[in-house]
Design a protein around this motif. Sequence first.
Motif, PDB file in Angstrom:
ATOM      1  N   LEU A  57       0.856  -1.194   0.000  1.00 38.15           N
ATOM      2  CA  LEU A  57       0.000   0.000   0.000  1.00 38.15           C
ATOM      3  C   LEU A  57       0.890   1.242   0.000  1.00 38.15           C
ATOM      4  CD1 LEU A  57      -2.313  -1.529   2.680  1.00 38.15           C
ATOM      5  CD2 LEU A  57      -3.108  -0.892   0.398  1.00 38.15           C
ATOM      6  N   THR A  58       0.447   2.268  -0.707  1.00 32.54           N
ATOM      7  CA  THR A  58       1.336   3.423  -0.884  1.00 32.54           C
ATOM      8  C   THR A  58       0.747   4.747  -0.408  1.00 32.54           C
ATOM      9  OG1 THR A  58       0.529   3.642  -3.140  1.00 32.54           O
ATOM     10  CG2 THR A  58       2.569   2.390  -2.845  1.00 32.54           C
ATOM     11  N   SER A  59      -0.502   4.746   0.030  1.00 33.26           N
ATOM     12  CA  SER A  59      -1.063   6.015   0.507  1.00 33.26           C
ATOM     13  C   SER A  59      -2.163   5.737   1.534  1.00 33.26           C
ATOM     14  CB  SER A  59      -1.656   6.816  -0.657  1.00 33.26           C
ATOM     15  OG  SER A  59      -2.865   6.215  -1.082  1.00 33.26           O
ATOM     16  N   PRO A  60      -2.473   6.737   2.369  1.00 36.70           N
ATOM     17  CA  PRO A  60      -3.562   6.569   3.345  1.00 36.70           C
ATOM     18  C   PRO A  60      -4.891   6.221   2.675  1.00 36.70           C
ATOM     19  CG  PRO A  60      -2.247   8.495   3.904  1.00 36.70           C
ATOM     20  CD  PRO A  60      -1.761   8.018   2.569  1.00 36.70           C
ATOM     21  N   GLN A  61      -5.193   6.861   1.555  1.00 31.75           N
ATOM     22  CA  GLN A  61      -6.460   6.587   0.870  1.00 31.75           C
ATOM     23  C   GLN A  61      -6.481   5.148   0.343  1.00 31.75           C
ATOM     24  OE1 GLN A  61      -9.224   8.460   0.724  1.00 31.75           O
ATOM     25  NE2 GLN A  61     -10.242   6.793  -0.352  1.00 31.75           N
ATOM     26  N   MET A  62      -5.353   4.689  -0.162  1.00 32.19           N
ATOM     27  CA  MET A  62      -5.282   3.323  -0.691  1.00 32.19           C
ATOM     28  C   MET A  62      -5.498   2.311   0.441  1.00 32.19           C
ATOM     29  SD  MET A  62      -2.156   1.674  -2.839  1.00 32.19           S
ATOM     30  CE  MET A  62      -2.299   0.106  -3.688  1.00 32.19           C
ATOM     31  N   ALA A  63      -4.929   2.611   1.613  1.00 38.92           N
ATOM     32  CA  ALA A  63      -5.115   1.728   2.773  1.00 38.92           C
ATOM     33  C   ALA A  63      -6.591   1.695   3.157  1.00 38.92           C
ATOM     34  CB  ALA A  63      -4.263   2.210   3.941  1.00 38.92           C
ATOM     35  N   LEU A 123      -2.451   7.571   9.387  1.00 35.95           N
ATOM     36  CA  LEU A 123      -1.404   7.439   8.369  1.00 35.95           C
ATOM     37  C   LEU A 123      -0.997   8.804   7.813  1.00 35.95           C
ATOM     38  CD1 LEU A 123      -2.484   4.205   6.450  1.00 35.95           C
ATOM     39  CD2 LEU A 123      -0.243   4.625   7.502  1.00 35.95           C
ATOM     40  N   GLU A 124      -1.996   9.642   7.567  1.00 33.64           N
ATOM     41  CA  GLU A 124      -1.663  10.983   7.049  1.00 33.64           C
ATOM     42  C   GLU A 124      -0.709  11.689   8.008  1.00 33.64           C
ATOM     43  OE1 GLU A 124      -5.605  12.482   6.595  1.00 33.64           O
ATOM     44  OE2 GLU A 124      -5.832  11.568   4.594  1.00 33.64           O
ATOM     45  N   TYR A 125      -1.020  11.590   9.290  1.00 32.10           N
ATOM     46  CA  TYR A 125      -0.181  12.235  10.290  1.00 32.10           C
ATOM     47  C   TYR A 125       1.204  11.587  10.342  1.00 32.10           C
ATOM     48  CZ  TYR A 125       1.884  13.457  14.739  1.00 32.10           C
ATOM     49  OH  TYR A 125       2.759  13.876  15.687  1.00 32.10           O
ATOM     50  N   GLU A 126       1.213  10.260  10.433  1.00 35.25           N
ATOM     51  CA  GLU A 126       2.456   9.537  10.695  1.00 35.25           C
ATOM     52  C   GLU A 126       3.438   9.626   9.515  1.00 35.25           C
ATOM     53  OE1 GLU A 126       3.718   8.356  13.344  1.00 35.25           O
ATOM     54  OE2 GLU A 126       5.393   7.228  12.480  1.00 35.25           O
ATOM     55  N   ILE A 127       2.918   9.592   8.301  1.00 36.17           N
ATOM     56  CA  ILE A 127       3.801   9.683   7.130  1.00 36.17           C
ATOM     57  C   ILE A 127       4.501  11.042   7.125  1.00 36.17           C
ATOM     58  CG2 ILE A 127       3.808   9.837   4.595  1.00 36.17           C
ATOM     59  CD1 ILE A 127       1.492   7.714   4.702  1.00 36.17           C
ATOM     60  N   GLN A 128       3.725  12.077   7.378  1.00 36.93           N
ATOM     61  CA  GLN A 128       4.313  13.423   7.393  1.00 36.93           C
ATOM     62  C   GLN A 128       5.324  13.546   8.533  1.00 36.93           C
ATOM     63  OE1 GLN A 128       3.762  15.561   4.857  1.00 36.93           O
ATOM     64  NE2 GLN A 128       5.547  16.538   5.809  1.00 36.93           N
ATOM     65  N   ARG A 129       4.998  12.956   9.678  1.00 35.62           N
ATOM     66  CA  ARG A 129       5.923  13.018  10.820  1.00 35.62           C
ATOM     67  C   ARG A 129       7.265  12.369  10.461  1.00 35.62           C
ATOM     68  NH1 ARG A 129       8.152  10.242  14.957  1.00 35.62           N
ATOM     69  NH2 ARG A 129       7.384   8.278  14.105  1.00 35.62           N
ATOM     70  N   GLN A 130       7.191  11.200   9.833  1.00 32.64           N
ATOM     71  CA  GLN A 130       8.431  10.498   9.485  1.00 32.64           C
ATOM     72  C   GLN A 130       9.252  11.286   8.464  1.00 32.64           C
ATOM     73  OE1 GLN A 130       7.825   6.363   8.452  1.00 32.64           O
ATOM     74  NE2 GLN A 130       6.451   5.995  10.193  1.00 32.64           N
ATOM     75  N   ILE A 131       8.542  11.843   7.480  1.00 31.81           N
ATOM     76  CA  ILE A 131       9.260  12.628   6.466  1.00 31.81           C
ATOM     77  C   ILE A 131       9.941  13.830   7.121  1.00 31.81           C
ATOM     78  CG2 ILE A 131       8.954  14.096   4.414  1.00 31.81           C
ATOM     79  CD1 ILE A 131       6.723  12.165   3.528  1.00 31.81           C
ATOM     80  N   ASP A 132       9.212  14.472   8.037  1.00 30.49           N
ATOM     81  CA  ASP A 132       9.780  15.642   8.723  1.00 30.49           C
ATOM     82  C   ASP A 132      11.042  15.263   9.510  1.00 30.49           C
ATOM     83  OD1 ASP A 132       7.780  17.172   7.682  1.00 30.49           O
ATOM     84  OD2 ASP A 132       6.582  17.269   9.529  1.00 30.49           O
ATOM     85  N   VAL A 133      10.991  14.118  10.198  1.00 31.72           N
ATOM     86  CA  VAL A 133      12.166  13.673  10.971  1.00 31.72           C
ATOM     87  C   VAL A 133      13.363  13.489  10.036  1.00 31.72           C
ATOM     88  CG1 VAL A 133      13.148  11.769  12.320  1.00 31.72           C
ATOM     89  CG2 VAL A 133      10.832  12.580  12.830  1.00 31.72           C
ATOM     90  N   LEU A 134      13.121  12.784   8.922  1.00 32.55           N
ATOM     91  CA  LEU A 134      14.235  12.512   8.003  1.00 32.55           C
ATOM     92  C   LEU A 134      14.746  13.805   7.363  1.00 32.55           C
ATOM     93  CD1 LEU A 134      13.095   9.196   6.266  1.00 32.55           C
ATOM     94  CD2 LEU A 134      14.621   9.510   8.226  1.00 32.55           C
TER      95      LEU A 134
END
Length: 475
Positions: free
Chosen positions: A157-163, A224-235
Amino acid sequence: MDYEAVIGLETHVQLKTKSKMWCGCANEFGAPPNTNVCPVCLGLPGVLPVANEEALRLTVLAGYLLNCTVAPYAKFDRKNYFYPDMPKNYQITQYDRPSTLDGLVEFETNGSIARVRITRAHLEEDVGKNFHFEHNSGIDFNRAGVPLMEIVSEPDLTSPQMAYDYLNALKDILIHGAVSDCDMEKGMVRCDVNVSVRPVGQKELGAKIEIKNMNSFSGVRHALEYEIQRQIDVLKSGGGLTQETRRWDDAAGITESMRTKEYAHDYRYFTEPDLMPFSPSEAWLAEVRSRIVELPLARKRRFINQYQLPASDADTFVNDVPLGDYFESIAASAKSPKAVANWLINNLRAQLAEMHSTLAGLKFPPHFILDLIDLVDSGKISSKIAQDVFAEMFATGAAPSQIVERKGLGQVSDTGTIEKYCEDIIAAHPKTVADYQAGKAAALNFLKGQVLKLSKGKANPNLVGDILQRKLKGE
Ligand code: ADP
Ligand code: ZN
Ligand code: MG
């Protein structure tokens, strides 16, 4: 640098069985606390589990519906951990020899068909439920030992909407197959969400973060929307991510760390010594296969292709299986299946809902729908009158032609009568007539409406239009 998300879901679904997984207690939601319990599901010393055969069947059935391979040999294992809602201090599950594996789910997302591989679907048991009150806590063990299937997806799965779309498709498949009622309100579906991010183009997966125990699909999408952005921000800010388990705080809209991830060896898995391994016979499997149903997506495609229905009608007949089956029983001999669909979706369904009734309680036979459509097609009644005939047919079960005859509803196509109606209306509305003659085309519709009203809806609308126009031009 651009990042992409990688998501894999572990979905837990309560199976639709009468009794629990290892004992005869009822598998029932909403009973008073600790009333559906016995020594087995309370984990008292000396008891022995007996596997629920229907749960084994439903797991294998789910495997077939998810295009999995059904294992010729499966067994149960103990997963050891200590938690108050699990009285045995171990959960019986399937570890290295699950009942089904290597599947595929096809579903619609973002206007096209997506495919997600299924790693495995295995059988385990649910745990009890903790309640925290103001001054103390309690545990309800009614849910302990309820058959639970875990469906593990590959990280496809590649996006929150897809999930979100995947979860809904999974739910539809399991409801169609009568594997589970998937009632979200009753907590019948819960999932663990695994998500990582990686730079676009990188092959290796990033550190996996697991968000535990989500019980709504929109919650999964939101988390997922929140968590993906959080991870990207950390990196992006130069930080690093390590594998961990997080919790979704729905009110705050954030995830927060619970613990660094446990590993398989933490659970000290070993084969459950009190249960036999399971090697289904060909006859047993054949019986399960006889319960395979057409998948929702396949049904939708078939309704579109076979009956030339728009996707929205097909969706209705997929979501309401009895209505779809009723449609098929009529549409096979219909000139226009679309006309049948319109009557069923716009009229029949609404009436049934209003009367709190079901198809089984209908007073008229299915072919009356075709008769009604014929009356309209042949010009005997207008489509407006047909609405009244339908209502009467629904209420009394009388045949449409009889209703038309008895109530004198037949459409008036006699030009003499219609001319008279038109003359009356033209005489009564001089201002509208003047408007029309000054070029206001819409005025005609008003006059037409008035004529139809005067005829109590019985005048043939096409004739009314023609005659009005003729008269207004002074012909
Ligand atoms: P574990 O052994 O930690 O339970 P698994 O390999 O069994 O991990 O995977 C559990 C779930 O996590 C599966 O649905 C899988 O698709 C998903 N998953 C595994 N690795 C990743 C990753 N790096 N990013 C996102 N999801 C992942
Ligand atoms: Zn019990
Ligand atoms: Mg796992």
